[in-house]
Motif scaffolding. Structure first.
Motif, short mmCIF file in Angstrom:
data_model
loop_
_atom_site.label_atom_id
_atom_site.label_comp_id
_atom_site.label_asym_id
_atom_site.label_seq_id
_atom_site.Cartn_x
_atom_site.Cartn_y
_atom_site.Cartn_z
N TYR B 24 -18.92 -36.70 52.46
CA TYR B 24 -18.91 -35.24 52.29
C TYR B 24 -19.73 -34.52 53.36
N GLY B 25 -19.55 -33.20 53.38
CA GLY B 25 -20.37 -32.35 54.24
C GLY B 25 -20.05 -32.48 55.71
N HIS B 26 -21.07 -32.28 56.54
CA HIS B 26 -20.84 -32.23 57.99
C HIS B 26 -20.47 -33.59 58.57
N TYR B 147 -23.80 -20.60 60.32
CA TYR B 147 -24.13 -21.54 59.24
C TYR B 147 -25.60 -21.39 58.86
N VAL B 150 -26.16 -24.64 52.45
CA VAL B 150 -25.17 -25.03 51.44
C VAL B 150 -25.13 -24.10 50.24
N ALA B 152 -24.62 -20.86 47.70
CA ALA B 152 -23.38 -20.10 47.46
C ALA B 152 -23.32 -18.78 48.23
N ASP B 155 -22.50 -20.66 52.07
CA ASP B 155 -21.92 -21.96 52.45
C ASP B 155 -20.50 -21.81 53.00
N PRO B 156 -20.12 -22.72 53.90
CA PRO B 156 -18.82 -22.61 54.56
C PRO B 156 -17.67 -23.22 53.76
N GLY B 157 -17.94 -23.71 52.56
CA GLY B 157 -16.88 -24.30 51.75
C GLY B 157 -16.05 -23.24 51.06
N GLY B 159 -15.04 -23.83 47.57
CA GLY B 159 -15.08 -24.03 46.12
C GLY B 159 -16.38 -23.65 45.45
N GLY B 160 -16.29 -23.41 44.14
CA GLY B 160 -17.48 -23.27 43.31
C GLY B 160 -18.23 -21.97 43.45
N ARG B 161 -17.52 -20.93 43.87
CA ARG B 161 -18.22 -19.64 43.99
C ARG B 161 -17.62 -18.62 43.05
N ILE B 162 -18.45 -17.64 42.65
CA ILE B 162 -17.95 -16.48 41.92
C ILE B 162 -18.25 -15.26 42.81
#
Lengths: 410, 410
Positions: B24-26, B147, B150, B152, B155-157, B159-162
């Motif tokens: 995972y990650g970078h 960047y 990680v 919220a 983070d550059p992803g 998923g998992g945000r509101i």
């Protein structure tokens, strides 16, 4: 015995100039430690440490739980040193990461995957995001007063938050299943996760074990409503059951977080989860500069193995029961209704009726004068380097403390 | 040269069973690394590493920047080992914490205090909270694509945000002072912080240095509006100026965050700040199980000292210029308009007009076949263990790569 604090005070004075508050977080003396407690430590070995003024202590905090086997455990250090000679933070993970993930999946019954980070907070916060990703819902429910880390959704501080940080966090009283149910009802279809420690180990108060039916009720609610049950086993993990603390209490979470004891002093945390959470876990960003550190992973692997080999969980329980009985009897002899609450391996001390912790502060200060490091408002931690003799030594010190406490009371 | 990837692939296959996404990650290969790149590393020394299939590499990533002096620097390791024999994670901080805070305050011109954590994200996120606490305002402004960690809010992803996670985060284009000013105007009296890296080192595109007047304009805006200027020096710190990267660009932040290179592979991060932020810093909760780890602090202290003694900043600049010139000339010889962007010590490679990074991917893959680890979409890192000869070896490998690239093109 008197305790010198000269160098400790000198260092603290220097620190106040270059560190806000001098010492921050859970180590801050501003948290209300008795005056004789040292601010700075020098060295440690096994279950003993020396402060910067040369005072020697019998350790019942073990790095606030980070030390499971004992400070500087020779076998952990040797394994870590072997890996260190190969390398630590490289451009890729090492095989250690795969091996450690396999080991955790093998040991933790419900776990089908594992990820690694550095802090407990890294994984508790990430787990709530995985739950949000998986469910498409917003609310996280937690027990009032439970510690889950330093992030704004849950930290115990007062500063640096905006209302939105906790807009979707709900709190209920530990063991209050009805309260939890109505909270879940209030946010019907919008609860992503319930985050709980295996038992309630809040600071500044006795630990509370789960009431009969509490965990069964929590689990039932989660299954019924499609809520993700996140076990925060950061503090208790490795001390209550080497397959995860949920086993001691007979329930099954969807996700569990570990840190502290995992690396015996090497910074590492882990989150494990059930198969159906794998996609959510993959899709929530997770990384850190040193998260692939092979040395910490090697230490964790060795620590898991040694804990099993040495039967540490059973040992800590036996020693904890001995400590609990010894202290209770010693207290009773001097007219105190004193007991250890919570699991024997990581007990929280309590004088009946001492709601303001006045007696407890005095007791721990008196124990300190006997060279025993008992924390006055945080649960204690036993480690694999404690032996019957060290427990008995602590009980003897406590007897002296109780007798002085009686004299002061008189 | 051909590259075996047998064991790398075997490990990755095992990993996909127990780690979501395998890696995972970078470090995730899913990020688009050329097929010949290894998934797992075995060992490293100086500026070279070996992968799990026994292939040897000349390293230009240095643990994504965590390694400043070279892998397993003997003097850092010796200092860390001395501290390790005393202890690592104790119940109190050690004197190392005071000494390291003093050293950072002494070296970083505007700093009056320092705190320590484990990850870059720990301190970048905490710094935004300190700014909110200090100003009583809500908004954090940042450059698009930068960047900062990680969490919220940044983070550059995907998923998992509101939506609430970024309700008070505003973005502007790097170097667009007018855009920043109007963003600040839009949230007049509600901007707590502007968070910026010293130059723009986004992945997947050439680095952008600050335009003339950019930093002066940012600083002026912050002073005028009472906005806290947070320098995220996590990636660049220690490589551009040993007093902090702001010195290279001639501005003064209010708060700066460091990690990566700070501990030469020992996990540690730091945040330093100006005097007037001290109260805010004290009042935002900050802690972690292993944050007082004396070994990482010792490594950081030694690394700071050695970097100065060995004049690492100047060395990396000289070597980086040599690499830049060598690669540019080698490219030109084969008809490519190739250059290194950003600071020479941590350059991002770029083929003019290669917006989809197609040529760059091929080039890095061909360099890999010559044993040189050039990353195709992240900036590279030089370290103190590189020498003129290693730079020349890399340039020679690149020449071969350019010639093959010409042949393929033809």
């Amino acid at each position: 015995m008197t305790l010198s604090r000269k160098r400790s005070d000198e260092l603290f004075l220097r620190a106040t100039k270059v560190v806000p508050g001098g010492i921050y977080g859970h180590l801050a003396p501003a948290g209300g430690l008795p005056k004789v407690f040292p601010h700075y430590a020098e060295s440690a070995e096994g279950c003993r440490f020396r402060d910067v003024d040369g005072n020697d202590w019998l350790d019942f905090m073990c790095g606030y739980g980070a030390i499971l086997l004992g400070h500087r455990d020779p076998e952990v250090e040797e394994a870590a040193e072997r890996q260190r000679r190969e390398g630590s933070v490289l451009n890729q993970p090492t095989a250690r990461m795969v091996e450690l993930a396999e080991a955790m999946v093998e040991r933790i019954d419900f776990a089908e995957w594992a990820v690694f980070a550095k802090n407990g907070s890294d994984v508790t916060t990430w787990a709530t995001r995985v739950a949000r990703e998986h469910t498409g819902r917003r609310f996280v429910l937690k027990a009032k007063g439970a510690y889950h880390g330093v992030d704004a959704w849950c930290d115990p501080g007062f500063g640096g938050r905006i209302p939105e940080d906790r807009k979707f966090v709900g709190e209920f009283k530990w063991n209050d299943l009805d309260g939890l149910r109505s909270l879940a009802k209030e946010h019907e279809d919008d609860v992503a996760a319930i985050v709980l420690t295996p038992y309630h180990h809040a600071a500044f108060g006795p630990s509370e074990m789960p009431a009969d039916g509490f965990w069964a009720g929590v689990e039932e609610l989660c299954r019924e409503k499609g809520i993700i049950l996140v076990l925060d086993d950061v503090r208790a993990g490795s001390r209550l059951d080497d397959g995860g603390s949920h086993r001691l209490f007979g329930f099954t979470p969807d996700v569990a977080c570990y840190s502290k004891a995992l690396g015996n002093g090497y910074a590492i945390s882990a989150c494990v989860g059930r198969e159906d959470l794998r996609r959510g876990a993959r899709d929530v960003f997770l990384t850190g500069s040193c998260w692939n550190d092979a040395v910490a992973m090697t230490a964790a692997m060795k620590c898991l193995d040694l804990a099993r080999e040495r039967n540490v969980v059973a040992k800590l329980d036996t020693l904890g029961v001995r400590l609990s009985k010894g202290l209770r009897d010693a207290g009773a002899k001097h007219g105190f209704s004193f007991s250890l609450t919570g699991p024997p391996a990581m007990p929280f001390p309590w004088f009946d009726g001492d709601e303001n912790l006045y007696l407890l502060q005095q007791f721990c200060e008196l124990c300190a004068l006997e060279g025993v490091f008992f924390h006055p408002h945080h649960n204690w931690f036993l480690c694999g380097a404690h032996e019957e003799a060290t427990i008995d030594q602590a009980v003897e010190a406590a007897s002296v403390a109780f007798s002085k406490l009686t004299a002061e009371k008189a």
